[in-house]
Each structure stands twice: as structure tokens, then as C-alpha cells.
Write a protein that holds these residues in place. Sequence first.
Motif, PDB file in Angstrom:
ATOM      1  N   GLY A  18       0.653  -1.572  -0.365  1.00 20.04           N
ATOM      2  CA  GLY A  18       0.132   0.121   0.414  1.00 20.04           C
ATOM      3  C   GLY A  18       0.309   1.056   0.037  1.00 20.04           C
ATOM      4  O   GLY A  18       2.129   1.162   0.097  1.00 20.04           O
ATOM      5  N   ARG A  19       0.466   2.470  -0.228  1.00 16.54           N
ATOM      6  CA  ARG A  19       0.757   3.873  -0.520  1.00 16.54           C
ATOM      7  C   ARG A  19      -0.071   5.028   0.763  1.00 16.54           C
ATOM      8  O   ARG A  19       0.179   5.801   0.501  1.00 16.54           O
ATOM      9  CB  ARG A  19       0.348   4.077  -1.155  1.00 16.54           C
ATOM     10  CG  ARG A  19       1.198   5.967  -1.842  1.00 16.54           C
ATOM     11  CD  ARG A  19       0.578   5.992  -2.947  1.00 16.54           C
ATOM     12  NE  ARG A  19       1.406   4.986  -4.340  1.00 16.54           N
ATOM     13  CZ  ARG A  19       0.531   4.083  -5.176  1.00 16.54           C
ATOM     14  NH1 ARG A  19      -0.813   4.257  -5.413  1.00 16.54           N
ATOM     15  NH2 ARG A  19       0.871   3.142  -5.790  1.00 16.54           N
ATOM     16  N   PRO A  20       0.765   4.561   2.185  1.00 15.10           N
ATOM     17  CA  PRO A  20       0.088   4.858   3.358  1.00 15.10           C
ATOM     18  C   PRO A  20       0.957   6.780   3.165  1.00 15.10           C
ATOM     19  O   PRO A  20       2.602   6.444   2.680  1.00 15.10           O
ATOM     20  CB  PRO A  20       0.489   4.031   4.221  1.00 15.10           C
ATOM     21  CG  PRO A  20       1.466   3.622   4.080  1.00 15.10           C
ATOM     22  CD  PRO A  20       1.400   2.802   2.129  1.00 15.10           C
ATOM     23  N   GLY A  21      -0.136   7.398   3.894  1.00 14.60           N
ATOM     24  CA  GLY A  21       1.250   8.937   4.478  1.00 14.60           C
ATOM     25  C   GLY A  21       0.598  10.065   2.957  1.00 14.60           C
ATOM     26  O   GLY A  21       1.353  11.126   3.275  1.00 14.60           O
ATOM     27  N   PHE A  22      -0.546   9.618   2.381  1.00 14.39           N
ATOM     28  CA  PHE A  22      -0.483  10.530   1.184  1.00 14.39           C
ATOM     29  C   PHE A  22      -2.400  11.419   1.457  1.00 14.39           C
ATOM     30  O   PHE A  22      -2.665  11.700   0.561  1.00 14.39           O
ATOM     31  CB  PHE A  22      -0.761  10.084   0.125  1.00 14.39           C
ATOM     32  CG  PHE A  22       1.290   9.897  -0.157  1.00 14.39           C
ATOM     33  CD1 PHE A  22       1.817  11.130  -0.476  1.00 14.39           C
ATOM     34  CD2 PHE A  22       1.490   8.790  -0.433  1.00 14.39           C
ATOM     35  CE1 PHE A  22       3.466  11.061  -0.323  1.00 14.39           C
ATOM     36  CE2 PHE A  22       3.194   8.668   0.097  1.00 14.39           C
ATOM     37  CZ  PHE A  22       4.091   9.941  -0.647  1.00 14.39           C
ATOM     38  N   TYR A  23      -3.197  10.414   2.612  1.00 11.40           N
ATOM     39  CA  TYR A  23      -4.237  10.604   3.273  1.00 11.40           C
ATOM     40  C   TYR A  23      -4.275  12.266   2.711  1.00 11.40           C
ATOM     41  O   TYR A  23      -5.506  12.645   2.426  1.00 11.40           O
ATOM     42  CB  TYR A  23      -5.250  10.541   4.267  1.00 11.40           C
ATOM     43  CG  TYR A  23      -6.331   9.414   3.722  1.00 11.40           C
ATOM     44  CD1 TYR A  23      -6.190   8.078   2.123  1.00 11.40           C
ATOM     45  CD2 TYR A  23      -7.367   8.806   4.477  1.00 11.40           C
ATOM     46  CE1 TYR A  23      -6.917   7.023   2.648  1.00 11.40           C
ATOM     47  CE2 TYR A  23      -8.088   7.908   4.544  1.00 11.40           C
ATOM     48  CZ  TYR A  23      -8.369   7.165   3.243  1.00 11.40           C
ATOM     49  OH  TYR A  23      -9.507   6.607   2.803  1.00 11.40           O
ATOM     50  N   HIS A  24      -3.969  13.025   3.494  1.00 12.98           N
ATOM     51  CA  HIS A  24      -4.386  14.711   3.689  1.00 12.98           C
ATOM     52  C   HIS A  24      -4.120  15.033   2.399  1.00 12.98           C
ATOM     53  O   HIS A  24      -4.161  16.383   1.895  1.00 12.98           O
ATOM     54  CB  HIS A  24      -3.004  14.996   4.340  1.00 12.98           C
ATOM     55  CG  HIS A  24      -1.821  14.925   3.842  1.00 12.98           C
ATOM     56  ND1 HIS A  24      -0.602  14.208   3.862  1.00 12.98           N
ATOM     57  CD2 HIS A  24      -1.172  16.297   3.465  1.00 12.98           C
ATOM     58  CE1 HIS A  24       0.251  14.153   3.206  1.00 12.98           C
ATOM     59  NE2 HIS A  24       0.656  15.606   3.586  1.00 12.98           N
ATOM     60  N   GLY A 127       6.935   5.355  -2.953  1.00 13.40           N
ATOM     61  CA  GLY A 127       6.892   4.727  -2.108  1.00 13.40           C
ATOM     62  C   GLY A 127       6.192   3.500  -2.711  1.00 13.40           C
ATOM     63  O   GLY A 127       6.612   2.380  -1.789  1.00 13.40           O
ATOM     64  N   SER A 128       5.225   3.580  -3.465  1.00 17.78           N
ATOM     65  CA  SER A 128       4.359   1.764  -3.872  1.00 17.78           C
ATOM     66  C   SER A 128       4.284   1.414  -5.413  1.00 17.78           C
ATOM     67  O   SER A 128       4.004   2.874  -6.120  1.00 17.78           O
ATOM     68  CB  SER A 128       3.427   2.861  -2.788  1.00 17.78           C
ATOM     69  OG  SER A 128       2.236   1.297  -3.978  1.00 17.78           O
ATOM     70  N   ARG A 129       4.574   0.355  -5.702  1.00 20.86           N
ATOM     71  CA  ARG A 129       3.945  -0.236  -6.928  1.00 20.86           C
ATOM     72  C   ARG A 129       2.301  -0.159  -7.051  1.00 20.86           C
ATOM     73  O   ARG A 129       2.767  -1.179  -7.995  1.00 20.86           O
ATOM     74  CB  ARG A 129       4.917  -1.547  -7.161  1.00 20.86           C
ATOM     75  CG  ARG A 129       6.822  -0.975  -7.174  1.00 20.86           C
ATOM     76  CD  ARG A 129       6.844  -2.181  -7.281  1.00 20.86           C
ATOM     77  NE  ARG A 129       8.575  -1.569  -7.729  1.00 20.86           N
ATOM     78  CZ  ARG A 129       9.331  -1.911  -6.604  1.00 20.86           C
ATOM     79  NH1 ARG A 129       9.669  -2.508  -5.641  1.00 20.86           N
ATOM     80  NH2 ARG A 129      11.058  -1.499  -7.432  1.00 20.86           N
ATOM     81  N   SER A 130       1.098   0.035  -5.868  1.00 25.33           N
ATOM     82  CA  SER A 130       0.120  -0.435  -6.152  1.00 25.33           C
ATOM     83  C   SER A 130      -0.040   0.638  -6.870  1.00 25.33           C
ATOM     84  O   SER A 130       0.223   1.844  -7.508  1.00 25.33           O
ATOM     85  CB  SER A 130      -0.113  -0.174  -5.025  1.00 25.33           C
ATOM     86  OG  SER A 130       0.125  -1.241  -4.144  1.00 25.33           O
TER      87      SER A 130
END
Length: 325
Positions: A18-24, A127-130
Amino acid sequence: MSIDVIKPGLATSVQDKGRPGFYHLGIPLSGALDQQSYQLANWLVGNEDGAAVLECTLMGPELSFDAPAVLAVTGAEVAVRLNGQAVERHASFAVKAGDVLSFGVMKLGARAYVAVAGGIDVPPVLGSRSTYGLGAFGGLNGRKLQAGDRLPVGQASPAARPGYRVPTPLLPVLRKEVELRVLPGLYFHRLEDSSAQSFFADTWSVAAEADRIGYRYKNGSPLAFRERTPPFGAGHDPSNIVDAGYPYGSIQVPGGREPIILHRDAVSGGGYAMVGTVISADMDLIAQMQPNHKARFVAVDMTQALQARAERRLQLERLRHALTA
């Protein structure tokens, strides 16, 4: 090496943790919907945590390989065939150059995960390949796989070899009817008392609108919201609010008709009241629900939700130890 896509299946995409940290910034988690099955697939082929795999939905792809490799398939109950011969799920197996991997229709569960030793080596984005389909980035060109695609594969670990199996007592259990634990939400008080009761008392069925963005549920009693004068900035739907953030797993009920559980590709906010949030320990269950599978919502408090999360982490550690010790 690389993998060639002969047939893409119904909705096959590249996903990782996953790709956490960008919800904002309005960018959701993405990543594998069934995180347990995803991690099992990677551990079986000796991959590091976070390696990218293929997530296959309801109907798997047909793939060919241009070099020897070690693979594993986990998740949904589905016939897996190598050159027309059955191979075992939840176990690592070898393929040779020119081999073709194919799948039947998923009988139980909705998503299978195909891991290859070395991982799918598409470029990472944030930061993710998703793959994030709504944003059209990540994965392979920001979209589901298509016939003719070629997927690069990274360098396999020396630990990769065929013959690893998930011990039978540790295999995930797939069901057509599940209980989903829910933490009542910030706007739960907006429901009439009778609707607050029926939400948890009724048995709900998965509707046809069920994908990586969210799962809609039907066949329960319509939910009535308490009457009020809409605040400035809110719409006139009884479930409208002034815009707010949507947690992962949050439940909204547009029009009071059918609950929608937001999953890993959902938008990060909007104008519908969130009556509750499915706890993180149960989100994998949703990923494996097919249309018309049934669910009951069970109310829990924060202490119970945190305990369930801790128990799930312990279960995953047991699985990791069993496959990597």
C-alpha cells in the motif's frame, strides 16, 4: 525475466502493501485488498515485505513466462493450472520458460494473489508499486492489466524455492456469510433509534457494486436519519454533512438506503455521514466477498477493536514464522 499477459482476467492489477501517508493529499492507501493473502503469497516465494504481486478479481488471468521462476497463488478458492495441469494453492511451485499459468472461476472468495520470486518490478510511485485506478498511476501504467502487457520481475531471493506450504491449521478460512465488527461513527447519533437497531440486527447482502473503491450492501431495512435543518454547506440528502474525511473502512449510507463500506481505493473525504467504521482486523473479509454473500454488522468499542488488531498482528507473525523459519 518477465511475465507476458495472454489474457488479463476480469480485473487484474499490480498491488503491494500500500501507499500510506498521503491521505491528506487525497491519495488513498491502495495496495492489496486482502493483506493476509497478499503477505502469504510473498512469504511463500521468499520475497521481502512490500514486494508487488498480482491481485486477480473473480476471474484470473492467463500468463506466460520467459524464464524459470518460483510462484505462489493464495486467496480465493480457484482452480490453478500450469500448462493445463492442476497446481496447489497456498504453496510455492516452479515454472519454466514457456510455461502458461491459467485459472478457473473463483468458487469461494473474490480475490487471488499471484506472487513471483523477486516481485513485480514496475516503477514505484510515492513509495509504492500499487495501482491506483482513479488516479491513473502506479502499477503498470496506472491501470488494470491488458492482453499483450509485459511485466518485469525483480531478482529472486536465494530463499525462493518450490515446496513451501502454508500449514493447514493456519490457512485463511473463506465464508459466504461473515460478521463485520464496526466501531459506531461520529455521525451514528444521526440515525433514528429504530434504524440504529436494525443496522446491526439485519443481514445485509453484497450488491453488484463491489470493487476496490467500496462495497455496497443491500436487502437490509432502509435507515432513517433524524430530521434537522441542513447546516450551511451540506446538501439536502438526509445523510449529507458538511464535508469531512473518510477513514479507511468507513460506512456511509446515501439516502439511508444501502450502506457502502469504503475500501483501499476510496476517496479521502466527502459529504456523507459516516455511521461507523469496520475495524482494520476485518477488512480482509470484505475483500473476499462476492456479490450476494451476506454480512452482519456487530458493534464493538475501541478497546475491542484494538484487541482484535493486536490478535491479528500475532496471527500474521505466526504465519510469517511458519513460512520463513
